[in-house]
Design a protein around this motif. Structure first.
Motif, PDB file in Angstrom:
ATOM      1  N   LEU A  46       9.934  -2.438  62.698  1.00 50.71           N
ATOM      2  CA  LEU A  46      10.173  -3.945  63.164  1.00 50.71           C
ATOM      3  C   LEU A  46      10.850  -4.819  62.012  1.00 50.71           C
ATOM      4  N   THR A  47      10.370  -4.750  60.923  1.00 48.90           N
ATOM      5  CA  THR A  47      10.847  -5.975  59.872  1.00 48.90           C
ATOM      6  C   THR A  47      11.622  -5.110  58.908  1.00 48.90           C
ATOM      7  N   GLY A  48      11.634  -3.803  58.547  1.00 51.26           N
ATOM      8  CA  GLY A  48      12.559  -3.066  57.716  1.00 51.26           C
ATOM      9  C   GLY A  48      11.749  -2.938  56.472  1.00 51.26           C
ATOM     10  N   GLU A  49      10.762  -3.729  56.310  1.00 52.91           N
ATOM     11  CA  GLU A  49       9.725  -3.517  54.875  1.00 52.91           C
ATOM     12  C   GLU A  49       9.535  -2.084  54.589  1.00 52.91           C
ATOM     13  N   VAL A  50       9.220  -1.860  53.450  1.00 52.32           N
ATOM     14  CA  VAL A  50       9.117  -0.483  52.790  1.00 52.32           C
ATOM     15  C   VAL A  50       7.737  -0.876  51.884  1.00 52.32           C
ATOM     16  N   TRP A  51       6.727   0.203  52.195  1.00 55.71           N
ATOM     17  CA  TRP A  51       5.194  -0.125  51.296  1.00 55.71           C
ATOM     18  C   TRP A  51       5.387   1.460  50.862  1.00 55.71           C
ATOM     19  N   PRO A  52       5.712   1.337  49.434  1.00 57.08           N
ATOM     20  CA  PRO A  52       5.343   2.956  48.773  1.00 57.08           C
ATOM     21  C   PRO A  52       3.884   2.993  48.731  1.00 57.08           C
ATOM     22  N   TYR A  53       3.734   4.297  48.870  1.00 50.82           N
ATOM     23  CA  TYR A  53       2.149   4.677  48.775  1.00 50.82           C
ATOM     24  C   TYR A  53       1.574   4.827  47.553  1.00 50.82           C
ATOM     25  N   GLU A  54       0.365   4.252  47.500  1.00 43.22           N
ATOM     26  CA  GLU A  54      -0.503   4.196  46.292  1.00 43.22           C
ATOM     27  C   GLU A  54      -1.725   5.027  46.644  1.00 43.22           C
ATOM     28  N   HIS A  55      -2.204   6.051  45.866  1.00 45.07           N
ATOM     29  CA  HIS A  55      -3.402   6.854  46.240  1.00 45.07           C
ATOM     30  C   HIS A  55      -4.434   6.286  45.235  1.00 45.07           C
ATOM     31  N   ARG A  56      -5.326   5.825  45.529  1.00 41.54           N
ATOM     32  CA  ARG A  56      -6.458   4.980  44.826  1.00 41.54           C
ATOM     33  C   ARG A  56      -5.737   4.440  43.519  1.00 41.54           C
ATOM     34  N   GLY A  57      -4.826   3.705  44.046  1.00 43.65           N
ATOM     35  CA  GLY A  57      -4.398   2.467  43.055  1.00 43.65           C
ATOM     36  C   GLY A  57      -3.131   2.991  42.407  1.00 43.65           C
ATOM     37  N   GLU A  58      -2.587   4.314  42.392  1.00 47.68           N
ATOM     38  CA  GLU A  58      -1.613   4.844  41.831  1.00 47.68           C
ATOM     39  C   GLU A  58      -0.453   5.248  42.663  1.00 47.68           C
ATOM     40  N   ARG A  59       0.659   5.215  42.187  1.00 49.10           N
ATOM     41  CA  ARG A  59       1.908   5.682  43.134  1.00 49.10           C
ATOM     42  C   ARG A  59       1.976   7.414  42.957  1.00 49.10           C
ATOM     43  N   ILE A  60       2.085   7.957  43.946  1.00 46.96           N
ATOM     44  CA  ILE A  60       1.913   9.574  43.701  1.00 46.96           C
ATOM     45  C   ILE A  60       3.415   9.948  43.331  1.00 46.96           C
ATOM     46  N   SER A  61       4.608   9.369  44.136  1.00 43.92           N
ATOM     47  CA  SER A  61       5.855   9.740  43.712  1.00 43.92           C
ATOM     48  C   SER A  61       6.551   8.466  43.187  1.00 43.92           C
TER      49      SER A  61
END
Length: 84
Positions: A46-61
């Motif tokens: 809907l908004t075009g926003e991206v939220w990079p995934y963080e697993h337990r506070g850290e980015r995985i990729s």
């Protein structure tokens, strides 16, 4: 389907759509924990926003937001083609 999760499995990128963010986050969390998925992030259709995934506070990729957006939009286009 508003929220598109983008992830990789065995170095192949995939996307799956969800209606709410909690289901999208749960999918990425458990996919990483249980199924060896590499979560990239969530795209809001809907908004075009991206939220990079963080697993337990850290980015995985270290995947660029544009790759997440492009993969999610390709998924949406394919889903629309299959419904028409």
């Amino acid at each position: 389907m508003r929220y598109i999760v983008v992830f990789a499995q065995q170095e192949i990128g995939y996307a799956v759509g969800f209606d709410n963010t909690s289901d999208a986050h749960d999918f990425l969390f458990w996919g990483y924990e249980e199924y060896d998925l590499v979560p990239y992030g969530i795209f809001d259709a809907l908004t075009g926003e991206v939220w990079p995934y963080e697993h337990r506070g850290e980015r995985i990729s270290d995947v660029d937001d544009q790759i997440i957006s492009r993969t999610a939009l390709d998924y949406l286009k394919a889903a629309i083609r299959h419904t028409t």
